[in-house]
Design a protein around this motif. Sequence first.
Motif, PDB file in Angstrom:
ATOM      1  N   LEU A 264      -2.685  14.537   9.994  1.00  0.00           N
ATOM      2  CA  LEU A 264      -1.506  14.133   9.376  1.00  0.00           C
ATOM      3  C   LEU A 264      -2.121  12.492   8.613  1.00  0.00           C
ATOM      4  CD1 LEU A 264       1.367  15.000  11.164  1.00  0.00           C
ATOM      5  CD2 LEU A 264       0.849  15.676   9.072  1.00  0.00           C
ATOM      6  N   THR A 265      -2.815  11.841   9.572  1.00  0.00           N
ATOM      7  CA  THR A 265      -3.083  10.545   9.149  1.00  0.00           C
ATOM      8  C   THR A 265      -4.165  10.566   8.193  1.00  0.00           C
ATOM      9  OG1 THR A 265      -2.711   9.622  11.385  1.00  0.00           O
ATOM     10  CG2 THR A 265      -4.228   8.606   9.879  1.00  0.00           C
ATOM     11  N   SER A 266      -5.070  11.526   8.321  1.00  0.00           N
ATOM     12  CA  SER A 266      -6.278  11.589   7.244  1.00  0.00           C
ATOM     13  C   SER A 266      -5.762  11.996   6.115  1.00  0.00           C
ATOM     14  CB  SER A 266      -7.327  12.652   7.888  1.00  0.00           C
ATOM     15  OG  SER A 266      -7.754  12.138   9.074  1.00  0.00           O
ATOM     16  N   ALA A 267      -4.798  13.014   6.180  1.00  0.00           N
ATOM     17  CA  ALA A 267      -4.263  13.452   4.747  1.00  0.00           C
ATOM     18  C   ALA A 267      -3.569  12.543   3.987  1.00  0.00           C
ATOM     19  CB  ALA A 267      -3.454  14.918   5.216  1.00  0.00           C
ATOM     20  N   SER A 268      -2.695  11.770   4.685  1.00  0.00           N
ATOM     21  CA  SER A 268      -1.873  10.655   4.050  1.00  0.00           C
ATOM     22  C   SER A 268      -2.900   9.590   3.588  1.00  0.00           C
ATOM     23  CB  SER A 268      -0.863  10.194   4.932  1.00  0.00           C
ATOM     24  OG  SER A 268      -1.447   9.585   6.140  1.00  0.00           O
ATOM     25  N   TRP A 269      -3.688   9.188   4.119  1.00  0.00           N
ATOM     26  CA  TRP A 269      -4.697   8.143   3.545  1.00  0.00           C
ATOM     27  C   TRP A 269      -5.804   8.788   2.515  1.00  0.00           C
ATOM     28  CZ3 TRP A 269      -3.932   3.296   4.010  1.00  0.00           C
ATOM     29  CH2 TRP A 269      -3.494   2.868   5.248  1.00  0.00           C
ATOM     30  N   THR A 270      -5.856   9.918   2.490  1.00  0.00           N
ATOM     31  CA  THR A 270      -6.729  10.573   1.391  1.00  0.00           C
ATOM     32  C   THR A 270      -5.918  10.612   0.159  1.00  0.00           C
ATOM     33  OG1 THR A 270      -7.681  11.919   3.089  1.00  0.00           O
ATOM     34  CG2 THR A 270      -7.673  12.607   0.506  1.00  0.00           C
ATOM     35  N   LEU A 271      -4.479  10.872   0.185  1.00  0.00           N
ATOM     36  CA  LEU A 271      -3.589  11.036  -0.938  1.00  0.00           C
ATOM     37  C   LEU A 271      -3.312   9.455  -1.428  1.00  0.00           C
ATOM     38  CD1 LEU A 271      -0.777  13.656   0.326  1.00  0.00           C
ATOM     39  CD2 LEU A 271      -2.829  13.824  -1.596  1.00  0.00           C
ATOM     40  N   TYR A 272      -3.198   8.629  -0.426  1.00  0.00           N
ATOM     41  CA  TYR A 272      -2.922   7.055  -0.670  1.00  0.00           C
ATOM     42  C   TYR A 272      -4.171   6.699  -1.513  1.00  0.00           C
ATOM     43  CZ  TYR A 272      -1.798   2.260   0.022  1.00  0.00           C
ATOM     44  OH  TYR A 272      -1.440   0.939  -0.142  1.00  0.00           O
ATOM     45  N   GLY A 273      -5.244   7.027  -1.022  1.00  0.00           N
ATOM     46  CA  GLY A 273      -6.718   6.525  -1.682  1.00  0.00           C
ATOM     47  C   GLY A 273      -6.986   7.083  -3.189  1.00  0.00           C
ATOM     48  N   PHE A 274      -6.236   8.293  -3.373  1.00  0.00           N
ATOM     49  CA  PHE A 274      -6.217   8.905  -4.396  1.00  0.00           C
ATOM     50  C   PHE A 274      -5.378   8.486  -5.394  1.00  0.00           C
ATOM     51  CE2 PHE A 274      -4.633  12.251  -7.347  1.00  0.00           C
ATOM     52  CZ  PHE A 274      -5.900  12.603  -8.052  1.00  0.00           C
TER      53      PHE A 274
ATOM     54  N   ASP B 253      -8.871   4.783  -5.156  1.00  0.00           N
ATOM     55  CA  ASP B 253      -9.787   3.834  -4.278  1.00  0.00           C
ATOM     56  C   ASP B 253     -10.501   4.783  -3.342  1.00  0.00           C
ATOM     57  OD1 ASP B 253     -11.064   2.067  -2.371  1.00  0.00           O
ATOM     58  OD2 ASP B 253      -9.494   0.760  -2.175  1.00  0.00           O
ATOM     59  N   PRO B 254     -12.047   4.974  -4.083  1.00  0.00           N
ATOM     60  CA  PRO B 254     -12.647   6.026  -3.216  1.00  0.00           C
ATOM     61  C   PRO B 254     -13.060   5.466  -1.974  1.00  0.00           C
ATOM     62  CG  PRO B 254     -14.165   5.003  -4.687  1.00  0.00           C
ATOM     63  CD  PRO B 254     -12.634   4.492  -5.015  1.00  0.00           C
ATOM     64  N   TYR B 255     -13.175   4.131  -1.596  1.00  0.00           N
ATOM     65  CA  TYR B 255     -13.386   3.701  -0.508  1.00  0.00           C
ATOM     66  C   TYR B 255     -12.278   4.081   0.763  1.00  0.00           C
ATOM     67  CZ  TYR B 255     -16.923   0.914  -3.039  1.00  0.00           C
ATOM     68  OH  TYR B 255     -17.666   0.692  -3.780  1.00  0.00           O
ATOM     69  N   ILE B 256     -10.941   4.254   0.513  1.00  0.00           N
ATOM     70  CA  ILE B 256      -9.939   4.673   1.276  1.00  0.00           C
ATOM     71  C   ILE B 256      -9.920   6.295   1.192  1.00  0.00           C
ATOM     72  CG2 ILE B 256      -7.361   4.648   1.620  1.00  0.00           C
ATOM     73  CD1 ILE B 256      -7.412   2.040   0.487  1.00  0.00           C
ATOM     74  N   MET B 257     -10.193   7.030   0.168  1.00  0.00           N
ATOM     75  CA  MET B 257      -9.903   8.461  -0.036  1.00  0.00           C
ATOM     76  C   MET B 257     -11.202   9.098   0.568  1.00  0.00           C
ATOM     77  SD  MET B 257      -9.528  10.642  -3.563  1.00  0.00           S
ATOM     78  CE  MET B 257     -11.024   9.992  -4.172  1.00  0.00           C
ATOM     79  N   VAL B 258     -12.361   8.730   0.245  1.00  0.00           N
ATOM     80  CA  VAL B 258     -13.446   9.705   0.783  1.00  0.00           C
ATOM     81  C   VAL B 258     -13.777   9.719   2.199  1.00  0.00           C
ATOM     82  CG1 VAL B 258     -16.099   9.943   0.439  1.00  0.00           C
ATOM     83  CG2 VAL B 258     -14.648   9.398  -1.324  1.00  0.00           C
ATOM     84  N   PRO B 259     -13.664   8.601   3.102  1.00  0.00           N
ATOM     85  CA  PRO B 259     -13.829   8.556   4.252  1.00  0.00           C
ATOM     86  C   PRO B 259     -12.888   9.254   5.085  1.00  0.00           C
ATOM     87  CG  PRO B 259     -13.009   6.418   3.862  1.00  0.00           C
ATOM     88  CD  PRO B 259     -13.394   7.017   2.624  1.00  0.00           C
ATOM     89  N   ASN B 260     -11.688   9.580   4.642  1.00  0.00           N
ATOM     90  CA  ASN B 260     -10.653  10.423   5.554  1.00  0.00           C
ATOM     91  C   ASN B 260     -10.743  11.942   5.225  1.00  0.00           C
ATOM     92  OD1 ASN B 260      -8.468   8.437   6.825  1.00  0.00           O
ATOM     93  ND2 ASN B 260      -9.077   7.438   4.705  1.00  0.00           N
TER      94      ASN B 260
END
Length: 221
Positions: free
Chosen positions: A170-180, A184-191
């Motif tokens: 859930l954490t990785s999915a939410s931060w991926t959407l947040y980065g998208f 911001d690829p630095y937030i999206m890609v590492p999750n």
Amino acid sequence: MDAGGVADALLSGACVLFTLGMFSTGLSDLRHMRMTRRVDNVQFLPFLTTDVNNLSWLSYGTLKGDGTLIVVNAVGAVLQTLYISAYLHYCPRKHAVLLQTAALLGVLLLGFGYFWFLVPNTEARLQQLGLFCSVFTISMYLSPLADLAKVIQTKSTQRLSFSLTIATLLTSASWTLYGFRLRDPYIMVPNLPGIFTSLIRLWLFWKYPQEQDRNYQLLQT
């Protein structure tokens, strides 16, 4: 507030809620250490690396002016520091633990010195710091792959935590959407690796359920 603002607020809230939920899973280890006054079966390195990761992302969030990153990683750093302090208090062999802590903190200080004093341009500093945070986060998400191989080898999921797996997904999915959403690829890609490894863990829980674990252990005895 328009629909976009509502979506951003909900997504930000989800990131805070799920991430702090993931960080709070360490409270069970803290409770175990306080009750037994021992550190048996408690791993120290995840606390240390997560703390360094939190401090790095806190710096990135501060430089970027992102309140969500600041809140999550400030609270996360406090929690991880609490876990580290408890481990140091109850650990009988403090020398090796202190060496690991000093080594990672030394690397962190050198990195901060480089970013804040040798990279004067704010945009370049933001990009380089974001790249560092991304690489560090990806390495943290990929580091448990050896444990997953061990699970397949032993056909037992006893070493995995189902609640932590769900929290990480859930954490990785939410931060991926947040980065998208922020582009911001630095937030999206590492999750993305966090989603990948969490799905593998869920497959392993389905493949080797707890009942099968008990039967396997009985056959081994």
